[in-house]
Design an enzyme around this catalytic site. Structure first.
Site, mmCIF file in Angstrom:
data_model
loop_
_atom_site.group_PDB
_atom_site.id
_atom_site.type_symbol
_atom_site.label_atom_id
_atom_site.label_comp_id
_atom_site.label_asym_id
_atom_site.label_seq_id
_atom_site.Cartn_x
_atom_site.Cartn_y
_atom_site.Cartn_z
ATOM 1 C CE LYS A 51 21.844 73.599 50.111
ATOM 2 N NZ LYS A 51 21.027 72.316 49.874
ATOM 3 C CD GLN A 95 17.628 72.774 48.305
ATOM 4 O OE1 GLN A 95 18.655 72.927 48.163
ATOM 5 N NE2 GLN A 95 17.125 72.168 49.172
ATOM 6 C CG ASP A 118 22.614 66.949 49.175
ATOM 7 O OD1 ASP A 118 23.026 67.674 49.988
ATOM 8 O OD2 ASP A 118 21.700 67.370 48.206
#
Ligand code: NAD
Length: 296
Positions: A51, A95, A118
């Site tokens: 990412k 994460q 997200d």
């Protein structure tokens, strides 16, 4: 036809890079993503590193925040509070999975919805469900973007989704049923309690498989000409590869690919699109902020 996620991801990155360069030319700062990794899970490390690298590729800045697994829940929530308040940070991701002593839902709900790239915050999920503008979860958004770019007809089609997780199956079933393009499907959501899964699969014009079961959809479960989206990702030991493994999906793609009119390969289908959508979401929240500064 192969729905090529790698190719589409590159296309999206080129488009984003052009937008970022235009901002830089105007003397503006680029979008900034804060990526938090708790602990040392090897797979999570790879995901976060990717990412951060992706951000560099399109010209975003990023903050890669590594925390030890023994950080307390409060310390993590406090850090999120600081990032929420930090004007220079546009998007925040933590994460998953997190160590057991940290409650995932508290972390998700602490990230400000406008920075939740997200798309997991209940406000974003709720807004998505109502058809309002929202940050969409990356994997479902990636599937929609792939269907859009390959101009796959969806209106009035029967879409069967297998799997009802909060991050893939349920949101993609909502998106496919919405009054949008792509969308406007008649949707059936199958899960572990569905009886006679094969009968539903055989009715699918568009079959989206996110069950997390290695190669469990065989060609005899697919209607000729169907569009098949394989979300699954499984590592299979393979001594002939340098990595020692290869990736397969939830679908027996070699046979299903012969029967389908279009399908996503594994690897190189939904996976790269998920990565691309995180960057699209980061652009979306950054741009939204710029527009609101202009208006106010
Ligand atoms: P999950 O385990 O949270 O959910 C699986 C769902 O499948 C459940 O709702 C369950 O009811 C359903 N299911 C299980 N067995 C079934 C069966 N036999 N018949 C019908 N339904 C069944 O999984 P998830 O997080 O949604 O992920 C699914 C798969 O997608 C996994 O392989 C995961 O690794 C992969 N994934 C890939 C990406 C990507 O970017 N490519 C992103 C997220 C997840």
């Amino acid at each position: 036809m192969i729905l090529d996620g790698n190719f589409t991801r590159k296309q999206i990155y080129e488009e984003l890079k052009i937008r970022v360069d235009a901002q830089l030319a105007k003397g503006k700062r680029p979008p900034c993503l804060a990526a938090i990794l708790v602990g040392e899970d090897p797979a999570s490390q790879v995901y976060v590193n990717n990412k951060v690298r992706d951000c560099e590729e399109v010209g975003y800045t990023s903050r890669h925040i590594r925390l030890t697994a023994d950080i307390t829940e409060k310390e993590l929530l406090d850090l999120l509070g600081e990032l929420n308040a930090d004007e220079a940070v546009d998007g925040i991701i933590v994460q998953l999975p997190l160590p057991a002593h940290i409650e995932e839902s508290k972390v998700i709900e602490t990230i400000q919805p406008g920075k939740d790239v997200d798309g997991f915050h209940p406000i974003n999920i709720g807004r998505m469900s109502k058809g309002l503008s929202a940050v969409l979860p990356a994997t479902p958004a990636g599937i929609m973007e792939l269907l859009r770019r390959y101009q796959i007809p969806t209106v009035g089609k029967h879409c069967v989704v297998i799997g009802r997780s909060n991050i893939v199956g349920t949101p993609v079933s909502i998106l496919m049923g919405r009054n949008t393009e792509p969308g406007n499907c008649t949707v059936t959501l199958c899960h572990s309690h569905t009886r006679d899964l094969k009968a539903y699969c055989l009715q699918a014009d568009i079959l989206i498989v996110a069950a997390g079961k290695q190669e469990f959809i065989s060609a005899d479960m697919v209607k000729p000409g169907a569009v098949v989206i394989d979300v699954g990702m499984h590592r299979v030991p393979d001594a002939s590869r340098k990595t020692g493994f290869r990736l397969v999906g939830d679908v027996q793609l070699e046979d299903v690919g012969q029967k389908a009119s279009a399908y996503t390969p594994v690897p190189g289908g939904v996976g790269p699109m998920t990565r691309a959508m995180l960057l699209m979401n980061t652009w979306q929240v950054y741009w939204h902020k710029i527009l609101s500064e202009v208006i106010s």
